[in-house]
Motif scaffolding. Structure first.
Motif, PDB file in Angstrom:
ATOM      1  N   VAL A  92       0.835  -1.058   0.173  1.00 37.23           N
ATOM      2  CA  VAL A  92       0.033  -0.172  -0.092  1.00 37.23           C
ATOM      3  C   VAL A  92       0.930   1.272   0.112  1.00 37.23           C
ATOM      4  CG1 VAL A  92      -1.875   1.272   1.271  1.00 37.23           C
ATOM      5  CG2 VAL A  92      -1.801  -1.178   1.349  1.00 37.23           C
ATOM      6  N   LYS A  93       0.719   2.235  -0.883  1.00 40.36           N
ATOM      7  CA  LYS A  93       1.062   3.279  -0.726  1.00 40.36           C
ATOM      8  C   LYS A  93       0.536   4.171   0.250  1.00 40.36           C
ATOM      9  CE  LYS A  93       0.377   7.258  -2.180  1.00 40.36           C
ATOM     10  NZ  LYS A  93       0.059   8.304  -1.100  1.00 40.36           N
ATOM     11  N   SER A  94       0.976   4.433   1.346  1.00 39.43           N
ATOM     12  CA  SER A  94       0.340   5.007   2.437  1.00 39.43           C
ATOM     13  C   SER A  94       0.120   6.565   2.281  1.00 39.43           C
ATOM     14  CB  SER A  94       0.692   4.948   3.981  1.00 39.43           C
ATOM     15  OG  SER A  94       2.165   5.181   3.647  1.00 39.43           O
ATOM     16  N   ALA A  95      -0.738   7.262   2.945  1.00 40.10           N
ATOM     17  CA  ALA A  95      -0.931   8.598   2.718  1.00 40.10           C
ATOM     18  C   ALA A  95       0.445   9.500   2.946  1.00 40.10           C
ATOM     19  CB  ALA A  95      -1.971   9.270   3.683  1.00 40.10           C
ATOM     20  N   LEU A  96       0.718  10.419   1.816  1.00 39.84           N
ATOM     21  CA  LEU A  96       1.866  11.508   2.109  1.00 39.84           C
ATOM     22  C   LEU A  96       1.417  12.849   1.788  1.00 39.84           C
ATOM     23  CD1 LEU A  96       4.498   9.601  -0.087  1.00 39.84           C
ATOM     24  CD2 LEU A  96       4.562   9.953   2.502  1.00 39.84           C
ATOM     25  N   SER A  97       1.580  13.815   2.552  1.00 40.83           N
ATOM     26  CA  SER A  97       1.121  14.954   2.259  1.00 40.83           C
ATOM     27  C   SER A  97       1.687  15.635   0.847  1.00 40.83           C
ATOM     28  CB  SER A  97       1.678  16.069   3.579  1.00 40.83           C
ATOM     29  OG  SER A  97       1.275  17.134   3.321  1.00 40.83           O
ATOM     30  N   GLU A  98       0.935  15.912  -0.084  1.00 41.82           N
ATOM     31  CA  GLU A  98       1.420  16.386  -1.229  1.00 41.82           C
ATOM     32  C   GLU A  98       1.652  17.899  -1.366  1.00 41.82           C
ATOM     33  OE1 GLU A  98      -1.806  12.856  -1.873  1.00 41.82           O
ATOM     34  OE2 GLU A  98      -1.903  14.980  -1.337  1.00 41.82           O
ATOM     35  N   ALA A  99       0.306  18.616  -0.814  1.00 41.31           N
ATOM     36  CA  ALA A  99       0.311  20.016  -0.741  1.00 41.31           C
ATOM     37  C   ALA A  99       0.443  20.477  -2.485  1.00 41.31           C
ATOM     38  CB  ALA A  99       1.443  20.637  -0.202  1.00 41.31           C
ATOM     39  N   LEU A 100      -0.271  19.806  -3.322  1.00 40.04           N
ATOM     40  CA  LEU A 100      -0.314  20.053  -4.662  1.00 40.04           C
ATOM     41  C   LEU A 100      -1.520  20.586  -5.359  1.00 40.04           C
ATOM     42  CD1 LEU A 100       2.272  17.374  -5.864  1.00 40.04           C
ATOM     43  CD2 LEU A 100       2.802  19.745  -5.643  1.00 40.04           C
ATOM     44  N   ALA A 101      -2.543  21.031  -4.511  1.00 36.78           N
ATOM     45  CA  ALA A 101      -3.977  21.505  -5.046  1.00 36.78           C
ATOM     46  C   ALA A 101      -3.535  22.905  -5.726  1.00 36.78           C
ATOM     47  CB  ALA A 101      -4.749  21.432  -3.793  1.00 36.78           C
ATOM     48  N   ASN A 102      -4.532  23.146  -6.507  1.00 38.20           N
ATOM     49  CA  ASN A 102      -4.561  24.494  -6.858  1.00 38.20           C
ATOM     50  C   ASN A 102      -5.121  25.438  -5.749  1.00 38.20           C
ATOM     51  OD1 ASN A 102      -3.822  23.928  -9.711  1.00 38.20           O
ATOM     52  ND2 ASN A 102      -6.102  22.895 -10.022  1.00 38.20           N
ATOM     53  N   ALA A 103      -5.196  26.681  -6.017  1.00 39.84           N
ATOM     54  CA  ALA A 103      -5.787  27.757  -5.086  1.00 39.84           C
ATOM     55  C   ALA A 103      -6.962  27.526  -4.568  1.00 39.84           C
ATOM     56  CB  ALA A 103      -5.226  29.149  -5.514  1.00 39.84           C
ATOM     57  N   ASP A 104      -7.837  27.079  -5.534  1.00 42.18           N
ATOM     58  CA  ASP A 104      -9.235  26.901  -5.145  1.00 42.18           C
ATOM     59  C   ASP A 104      -9.559  25.480  -4.218  1.00 42.18           C
ATOM     60  OD1 ASP A 104      -8.838  25.140  -7.359  1.00 42.18           O
ATOM     61  OD2 ASP A 104     -10.423  25.988  -8.480  1.00 42.18           O
ATOM     62  N   GLY A 105      -8.463  24.826  -4.004  1.00 43.23           N
ATOM     63  CA  GLY A 105      -8.710  23.397  -3.587  1.00 43.23           C
ATOM     64  C   GLY A 105      -8.820  22.345  -4.389  1.00 43.23           C
ATOM     65  N   SER A 106      -8.909  22.346  -5.769  1.00 40.67           N
ATOM     66  CA  SER A 106      -8.891  21.331  -6.630  1.00 40.67           C
ATOM     67  C   SER A 106      -7.574  20.642  -6.905  1.00 40.67           C
ATOM     68  CB  SER A 106      -9.614  22.025  -8.142  1.00 40.67           C
ATOM     69  OG  SER A 106      -8.620  22.713  -8.632  1.00 40.67           O
ATOM     70  N   PRO A 107      -7.594  19.505  -7.467  1.00 44.00           N
ATOM     71  CA  PRO A 107      -6.474  18.671  -7.728  1.00 44.00           C
ATOM     72  C   PRO A 107      -5.738  19.269  -9.043  1.00 44.00           C
ATOM     73  CG  PRO A 107      -8.213  17.105  -7.493  1.00 44.00           C
ATOM     74  CD  PRO A 107      -8.806  18.690  -7.456  1.00 44.00           C
ATOM     75  N   SER A 108      -4.474  19.504  -8.863  1.00 38.45           N
ATOM     76  CA  SER A 108      -3.510  20.188  -9.959  1.00 38.45           C
ATOM     77  C   SER A 108      -3.310  19.247 -10.910  1.00 38.45           C
ATOM     78  CB  SER A 108      -2.563  21.038  -9.418  1.00 38.45           C
ATOM     79  OG  SER A 108      -1.515  20.150  -8.923  1.00 38.45           O
ATOM     80  N   GLU A 109      -2.611  19.688 -12.095  1.00 39.23           N
ATOM     81  CA  GLU A 109      -2.109  18.886 -13.081  1.00 39.23           C
ATOM     82  C   GLU A 109      -1.037  18.055 -12.500  1.00 39.23           C
ATOM     83  OE1 GLU A 109      -1.079  20.742 -16.593  1.00 39.23           O
ATOM     84  OE2 GLU A 109      -3.421  21.421 -16.849  1.00 39.23           O
ATOM     85  N   LYS A 110      -0.086  18.779 -11.700  1.00 42.25           N
ATOM     86  CA  LYS A 110       1.085  18.270 -11.140  1.00 42.25           C
ATOM     87  C   LYS A 110       0.615  17.056 -10.046  1.00 42.25           C
ATOM     88  CE  LYS A 110       2.387  22.390  -9.166  1.00 42.25           C
ATOM     89  NZ  LYS A 110       1.629  23.137  -9.683  1.00 42.25           N
ATOM     90  N   LEU A 111      -0.507  17.185  -9.180  1.00 43.40           N
ATOM     91  CA  LEU A 111      -1.136  16.082  -8.426  1.00 43.40           C
ATOM     92  C   LEU A 111      -1.420  14.860  -9.215  1.00 43.40           C
ATOM     93  CD1 LEU A 111      -1.610  15.271  -5.467  1.00 43.40           C
ATOM     94  CD2 LEU A 111      -3.953  16.208  -5.889  1.00 43.40           C
ATOM     95  N   ILE A 112      -2.155  15.008 -10.396  1.00 48.53           N
ATOM     96  CA  ILE A 112      -2.646  14.017 -11.210  1.00 48.53           C
ATOM     97  C   ILE A 112      -1.364  13.389 -11.889  1.00 48.53           C
ATOM     98  CG2 ILE A 112      -3.765  13.421 -13.151  1.00 48.53           C
ATOM     99  CD1 ILE A 112      -6.026  15.928 -12.506  1.00 48.53           C
ATOM    100  N   ARG A 113      -0.217  14.057 -12.176  1.00 47.13           N
ATOM    101  CA  ARG A 113       0.945  13.463 -12.798  1.00 47.13           C
ATOM    102  C   ARG A 113       1.536  12.669 -11.691  1.00 47.13           C
ATOM    103  NH1 ARG A 113       3.290  17.792 -14.176  1.00 47.13           N
ATOM    104  NH2 ARG A 113       2.326  17.977 -16.447  1.00 47.13           N
ATOM    105  N   LEU A 114       1.570  13.254 -10.749  1.00 50.69           N
ATOM    106  CA  LEU A 114       2.262  12.382  -9.616  1.00 50.69           C
ATOM    107  C   LEU A 114       1.562  11.081  -9.235  1.00 50.69           C
ATOM    108  CD1 LEU A 114       3.988  11.943  -6.944  1.00 50.69           C
ATOM    109  CD2 LEU A 114       2.240  13.354  -5.648  1.00 50.69           C
ATOM    110  N   TYR A 115       0.132  11.219  -9.347  1.00 53.78           N
ATOM    111  CA  TYR A 115      -0.482   9.798  -9.165  1.00 53.78           C
ATOM    112  C   TYR A 115      -0.438   8.838 -10.336  1.00 53.78           C
ATOM    113  CZ  TYR A 115      -2.021  10.803  -4.511  1.00 53.78           C
ATOM    114  OH  TYR A 115      -1.858  10.825  -3.059  1.00 53.78           O
ATOM    115  N   GLU A 116      -0.160   9.387 -11.388  1.00 48.54           N
ATOM    116  CA  GLU A 116      -0.041   8.632 -12.557  1.00 48.54           C
ATOM    117  C   GLU A 116       1.171   7.912 -12.656  1.00 48.54           C
ATOM    118  OE1 GLU A 116      -0.206  11.622 -15.873  1.00 48.54           O
ATOM    119  OE2 GLU A 116      -2.097  11.258 -16.445  1.00 48.54           O
ATOM    120  N   THR A 117       2.086   8.396 -12.085  1.00 45.21           N
ATOM    121  CA  THR A 117       3.524   7.636 -11.843  1.00 45.21           C
ATOM    122  C   THR A 117       3.360   6.743 -10.740  1.00 45.21           C
ATOM    123  OG1 THR A 117       4.792   9.889 -12.162  1.00 45.21           O
ATOM    124  CG2 THR A 117       5.677   8.038 -11.075  1.00 45.21           C
ATOM    125  N   TRP A 118       2.764   6.801  -9.749  1.00 44.91           N
ATOM    126  CA  TRP A 118       2.330   5.899  -8.349  1.00 44.91           C
ATOM    127  C   TRP A 118       1.646   4.932  -9.125  1.00 44.91           C
ATOM    128  CZ3 TRP A 118       1.671  10.098  -4.223  1.00 44.91           C
ATOM    129  CH2 TRP A 118       2.856  10.082  -3.791  1.00 44.91           C
TER     130      TRP A 118
END
Length: 437
Positions: A48-74
């Motif tokens: 299991v990839k356990s929870a890690l603090s990413e702090a990669l949301a957009n200013a409005d609290g939505s998932p950013s492209e960086k966050l989605i790319r990170l999870y595509e890698t995982w």
């Protein structure tokens, strides 16, 4: 989508489970065997990839492209399950700048992209949902709240404000916020949610007699302190139905004087099991006692690697609930030994995913990871003892992966701390401007 086909095949294939059971007998890695978590969920392996603090949301609290790319890698790592970092249930109660926030369906499309990217190679994806309570940096939110107005220790008092005690009506509203966030997670395509009930956040605060000094229906006895988390579970289950996974990360203890104890933790686990919880992840500590960040030094811990296996053994003797332990695993032998002794069902790995995002591929092939998680230091004793470097340093590596770059496993600790301090300051100022606009 391909990931849905894989999940359907796993769920419908008793032969798949039988085959891997036979392989275990023939001395193949237990780590590779699937796990029947509940009536509707089979995980393809025990990593299991356990929870890690990413702090990669957009200013409005939505998932950013960086966050989605990170999870595509995982998603390419081969892990059977991926759990997100903190997703906050209230935009007025952030844990740190850059948290994803879900209050309604405004960002449903982006959330669906996040879920889809995470499941692209057959992994399950669960969303960790959270409310920080009093554990939010001073100035980030208009105010912080907690079961009781208990200040932080002197060492952290300059960084964290004394919280306001919640009114009972507010508590019921927060419970419904958890349920709403979970319902939207399901609609977006996530396979489950994990409540963050550890590390001193709001659920953990309600469970702790140190932080929860109430004498009403929400405190005064261990049973009343458990009411908050049980009501959250019930509210979520009512929204998402029986075929959606609900898990929790729970402290074995707070390691604070007058705090949540192992005895209370075991009673809480038994109450959650009776309610129907699908999985317990065992952890420990708070911001004031950062056991998870700084680790433990007992001889039993050094020899067995993982921090909380002793407590997992106690739980195993009293409960049949599925167990996951995160923290301290450093070798394939340590992982396999823990699985062979049947003290737990799933192996949680966290920081290795930040410096070697595809490490599970090697572990599942019977090879050690290329990188090793090592203690970090700035050289400044006060900072190092806070334990925050063990979060912020790895968060910076996640940013690099999200940008399509390689992590830097040997990045200087002091440099990382200074850069993160600057980013946190700008993040808090940005949130203040957004609130005032």
């Amino acid at each position: 989508m391909p990931c849905l086909d894989i999940h359907t095949e796993l769920k419908n294939s008793k032969a798949y489970l039988k085959l891997h059971s036979e392989r275990t007998v023939n001395n193949e890695l237990i780590l590779k065997t699937p796990l029947q978590l509940n009536a509707h969920t089979i995980l393809k392996n025990r990593i299991v990839k356990s929870a890690l603090s990413e702090a990669l949301a957009n200013a409005d609290g939505s998932p950013s492209e960086k966050l989605i790319r990170l999870y595509e890698t995982w998603a390419k790592s081969g892990a059977g399950l991926i759990i997100t970092g903190n997703v906050m249930i209230d935009s007025n109660a952030l844990g740190e700048p850059g948290n994803v926030v879900i209050e309604d369906e405004t960002h449903l499309n982006a959330l669906s992209q996040w879920a889809s990217a995470s499941k692209s190679d057959g992994s399950q994806i669960w969303m960790q949902i959270n409310h920080p309570g009093k554990q939010a940096l001073r100035g980030l939110n208009k105010e912080t709240v907690s079961p009781s107005a208990v200040p932080f220790s002197l060492k952290l008092g300059a960084l964290f404000s004394t919280p306001r005690a919640l009114e009972s009506e507010e508590i019921w509203k927060i419970i419904q916020r958890y349920a709403t966030t979970a319902e939207i997670a399901k609609k977006a395509g996530f396979d489950g949610v994990q409540l963050h009930g550890a590390h001193g956040y709001l659920i953990s605060q309600f469970l702790s007699p140190h932080h929860n000094q109430r004498t009403d229906e929400w405190g005064g006895t261990a049973e009343k302190r458990r009411k908050f988390v049980l009501e959250i579970y019930n509210a979520i289950r009512e929204k998402v139905g029986a075929d959606f996974t609900i898990a929790i990360k729970l402290n074995s203890a707070d390691f604070q004087r007058g705090g949540f104890t192992e005895e209370e933790s075991l009673d809480t686990i038994l109450a959650l099991e009776k309610a129907g919880i699908d999985l317990i992840e065992i952890s420990g500590g708070t911001y004031e006692k950062p056991i998870m960040q700084l680790g433990q030094v007992k001889a039993s811990t050094r020899s067995r690697e993982a921090y909380f296996l002793d407590f997992a053994e106690k739980v195993r003797k009293a409960s049949k609930v599925k167990l996951m332990v995160t923290g301290g695993f450093r070798s394939l032998n340590g992982i396999e030994t823990a699985l062979k002794t049947d003290q737990l069902d799933l192996i949680g790995l966290g920081r290795i995913f930040a410096i070697e995002p595809l490490a599970p591929q090697r572990l599942l092939n019977g090879e050690e990871s290329l990188q090793t998680v090592k203690p970090l230091t700035t050289g400044i004793k006060y900072i190092d003892q806070l334990g925050t470097l063990e979060i912020t340093w790895y968060t910076r590596q996640l940013l690099r992966i999200g940008l399509g770059k390689q992590p830097i496993p040997n990045e200087n600790g002091l440099k990382s701390f200074i850069l993160d301090l600057k980013d946190k300051g700008f993040g808090i100022l940005k949130m203040r401007r957004l609130r005032s606009s």
